[in-house]
Scaffold this motif. Sequence first.
Motif, mmCIF file in Angstrom:
data_model
loop_
_atom_site.group_PDB
_atom_site.id
_atom_site.type_symbol
_atom_site.label_atom_id
_atom_site.label_comp_id
_atom_site.label_asym_id
_atom_site.label_seq_id
_atom_site.Cartn_x
_atom_site.Cartn_y
_atom_site.Cartn_z
ATOM 1 N N HIS A 124 0.811 -1.223 0.000
ATOM 2 C CA HIS A 124 0.000 0.000 0.000
ATOM 3 C C HIS A 124 0.847 1.278 0.000
ATOM 4 C CE1 HIS A 124 0.924 -0.492 4.253
ATOM 5 N NE2 HIS A 124 0.593 0.784 4.418
ATOM 6 N N LYS A 125 2.150 1.160 0.214
ATOM 7 C CA LYS A 125 3.022 2.335 0.241
ATOM 8 C C LYS A 125 3.746 2.593 -1.080
ATOM 9 C CE LYS A 125 3.845 2.052 5.182
ATOM 10 N NZ LYS A 125 4.849 2.107 6.239
ATOM 11 N N ILE A 126 3.597 1.691 -2.045
ATOM 12 C CA ILE A 126 4.283 1.869 -3.329
ATOM 13 C C ILE A 126 3.746 3.125 -4.007
ATOM 14 C CG2 ILE A 126 4.667 0.899 -5.633
ATOM 15 C CD1 ILE A 126 4.576 -1.886 -4.348
ATOM 16 N N THR A 127 4.645 3.978 -4.431
ATOM 17 C CA THR A 127 4.302 5.269 -5.030
ATOM 18 C C THR A 127 3.762 5.097 -6.443
ATOM 19 O OG1 THR A 127 6.094 6.274 -3.753
ATOM 20 C CG2 THR A 127 5.230 7.542 -5.586
ATOM 21 N N LYS A 128 2.757 5.907 -6.755
ATOM 22 C CA LYS A 128 2.184 5.928 -8.102
ATOM 23 C C LYS A 128 2.743 7.141 -8.844
ATOM 24 C CE LYS A 128 -2.226 5.407 -10.433
ATOM 25 N NZ LYS A 128 -3.686 5.332 -10.257
ATOM 26 N N SER A 129 3.255 6.911 -10.033
ATOM 27 C CA SER A 129 3.824 7.991 -10.842
ATOM 28 C C SER A 129 2.736 8.969 -11.242
ATOM 29 C CB SER A 129 4.488 7.420 -12.097
ATOM 30 O OG SER A 129 4.780 8.457 -13.009
ATOM 31 N N GLN A 130 3.009 10.250 -11.033
ATOM 32 C CA GLN A 130 2.047 11.276 -11.431
ATOM 33 C C GLN A 130 2.003 11.435 -12.938
ATOM 34 O OE1 GLN A 130 1.536 14.642 -9.146
ATOM 35 N NE2 GLN A 130 1.680 13.488 -7.267
ATOM 36 N N THR A 131 3.068 11.035 -13.606
ATOM 37 C CA THR A 131 3.141 11.163 -15.053
ATOM 38 C C THR A 131 2.473 9.993 -15.764
ATOM 39 O OG1 THR A 131 5.304 12.198 -14.731
ATOM 40 C CG2 THR A 131 4.711 11.598 -16.969
#
Length: 178
Positions: A124-131
């Motif tokens: 649940h902490k894996i970052t999602k790319s804004q791009t």
Amino acid sequence: NIPDVIIVQDPFFMGAGHALFLGTLSTNPETKYILTLYGDDSFLYTQNTLKKLLSSISNNHSVFQLTTVKKKIIGSIGGLKRNTENQPIGFYTQPELIDLKAEYAEIVCGCFLFNYKWLRNHFHKITKSQTSGEFILTSLIIIAFNEGTPASVFEIENPNEWNGVNTSEDLREAKIKK
């Protein structure tokens, strides 16, 4: 004795973090480690390198181990950033490496070995790319460091064992190396 192998292609193209999540949905809770290989470069690793990687994690008690290779700075790829204790803490961008006048960068390859229990508690902490909207698997490097459980690094001795394959030119280069 060959462990279970699960091959996952993310049908939603949501990134390596999401594919890893999908691949572990049916994993036995008693599993100790999960080896993750990106599809574009996994065929380049030798059996000897993978054996060394698998045996090295038991010696360092890390929550996960990432593979790196030192290469001349290429394209827009950045490099692994380490602190004064040599622990991985994040990434240099390619412009930062140029500002540092670095000739080589430590590239994070698409090969990771995770402690399954730690990974399960950190999806649940894996970052999602804004791009791109993809879930960025390498964001776990920063998360682990910030929690005080830094990842360990396994450096591939032969730089020809890694070549990201994202273009037809990359594929030609990889085929030559293999």
